[in-house]
Each structure stands twice: as structure tokens, then as C-alpha cells.
Design an enzyme around this catalytic site. Structure first.
Site, PDB file in Angstrom:
ATOM      1  N   ASP A   1     -15.475   7.881  51.466  1.00 36.59           N
ATOM      2  CA  ASP A   1     -15.004   7.775  50.316  1.00 36.59           C
ATOM      3  C   ASP A   1     -16.155   7.756  49.071  1.00 36.59           C
ATOM      4  O   ASP A   1     -16.749   8.070  49.779  1.00 36.59           O
ATOM      5  CB  ASP A   1     -14.926   6.007  50.725  1.00 36.59           C
ATOM      6  CG  ASP A   1     -13.859   5.685  51.504  1.00 36.59           C
ATOM      7  OD1 ASP A   1     -12.605   5.727  51.334  1.00 36.59           O
ATOM      8  OD2 ASP A   1     -14.338   4.385  52.110  1.00 36.59           O
TER       9      ASP A   1
ATOM     10  N   ASP B   1      -5.938   5.883  49.142  1.00 33.48           N
ATOM     11  CA  ASP B   1      -6.321   4.584  49.082  1.00 33.48           C
ATOM     12  C   ASP B   1      -5.579   4.020  47.842  1.00 33.48           C
ATOM     13  O   ASP B   1      -4.767   3.648  47.573  1.00 33.48           O
ATOM     14  CB  ASP B   1      -7.586   3.960  48.777  1.00 33.48           C
ATOM     15  CG  ASP B   1      -8.484   4.298  50.261  1.00 33.48           C
ATOM     16  OD1 ASP B   1      -8.319   4.382  51.635  1.00 33.48           O
ATOM     17  OD2 ASP B   1      -9.681   3.869  50.146  1.00 33.48           O
TER      18      ASP B   1
END
Length: 167
Positions: free
Chosen positions: A117, A136
Site C-alpha cells: 500500500d 483498492d
């Protein structure tokens, strides 16, 4: 001959998962873990590893458990895509975004046992949103597109129903 809809699916999945993997590769090669690169006053790149799913949910699940859940969800979404009428472009587009994002994160889980991330939204030291990645974002955007399409379809059906009942 490959149907246009199947070509759209394959191209969409390749683009979404491929772009996600390319950005993650750049982050892993150029940003040591825990490094932050401020971009604009409320947005930074911040390299972290996430062993859970969205917002670190299910981080207590086993590695293979999360992979199994992800594969089951992808299969279900592919089934939904296959059973969605060809003329429901927004619905299919939303599903492609969700599936492509899920595949991008699945690749990370299989290769590295975690997801990379790197997108951080914040307001000074007041508020920090969960750190996430492009996959995401694709998943979230896909859900929004599907919700808009469903709302649009519902409103049209309601309008048509009101129109026919008034005659």
C-alpha cells in the site's frame, strides 16, 4: 472469433491489474518500507505492507485463508459479469474494475504474502485516512459505478412505473 464483451473483460483486467502491479513495483524499487514522499499538502506516497484485506480487515486470517476468500470472490464476480446483459455497460465496467483490483492484490498476496500500500490522504496531524493502493481504488470505483448504475436503473423503472400508472 472472440466476442467484444470478452475482449473488453480481458483488456480491462489486464489494464487494471497491470497498472496496479507496475505502480507497486515502482514503489517497492524506489521507496524503502516506511518512506514517505509528500506530493501535495494532503496527499503522500507512504510505503507500507498490509497483511489484511481492505483497511487491514481480516489481518488475523491466515495467508491462505485470505487468498481462498479472494479467489472465491473473483469467481463469483466473474459469474456476475458473465450473467450481466451485454447492454449493461456500466455494470460490466464496474465489475471489471473490482475484479482487476482484486487480481492485482491477489498477485501481491501470492508473491509476497502481503499487499503493498502507498497512497496516504491526511489533514495535517488531525486526520489520517487508511493507506491504500491503486487496486483498492479500482475496487472502490467499481463499487461506486455499480451503485450509480443500480440507482439509475431503479429510478428509470420507478419513472416508467409512475408514467404507466397515470394513464
Amino acid at each position: 472469433m472472440i466476442r467484444k464483451s470478452l475482449l473488453f473483460l480481458l483488456l480491462g483486467l489486464t489494464l487494471t491489474a497491470g497498472l496496479d502491479q507496475a505502480v507497486k513495483y515502482w514503489v517497492m524499487q524506489n521507496m524503502p518500507l516506511g518512506t514517505e514522499i509528500p506530493l501535495i499538502p494532503f496527499l503522500s506516497l507512504y510505503h507500507v505492507r498490509n497483511s489484511g484485506i481492505a483497511f487491514s480487515f481480516f489481518s488475523s486470517f491466515s495467508h491462505w485463508g485470505i487468498i481462498a476468500i479472494t479467489i472465491i470472490v473473483i469467481i463469483f464476480l466473474l459469474w456476475l459479469w458473465k450473467n450481466t446483459e451485454d447492454n449493461k455497460f456500466l455494470m460490466r465496467f464496474g465489475l471489471v474494475l473490482i475484479i482487476g483490483g482484486a487480481i492485482g492484490n491477489l498477485i501481491d498476496r501470492i508473491r509476497f504474502h502481503h499487499v503493498t500500500d502507498y497512497i496516504l490522504f491526511y489533514i495535517d496531524d488531525i486526520f489520517y485516512f487508511a493507506i491504500f493502493n491503486l487496486a483498492d481504488s479500482f475496487i472502490t470505483l467499481g463499487v461506486i459505478v455499480i451503485l450509480i448504475e443500480e440507482l439509475r436503473t431503479w429510478m428509470k423503472a420507478k419513472r416508467d412505473s409512475n408514467h404507466t400508472s397515470s394513464h
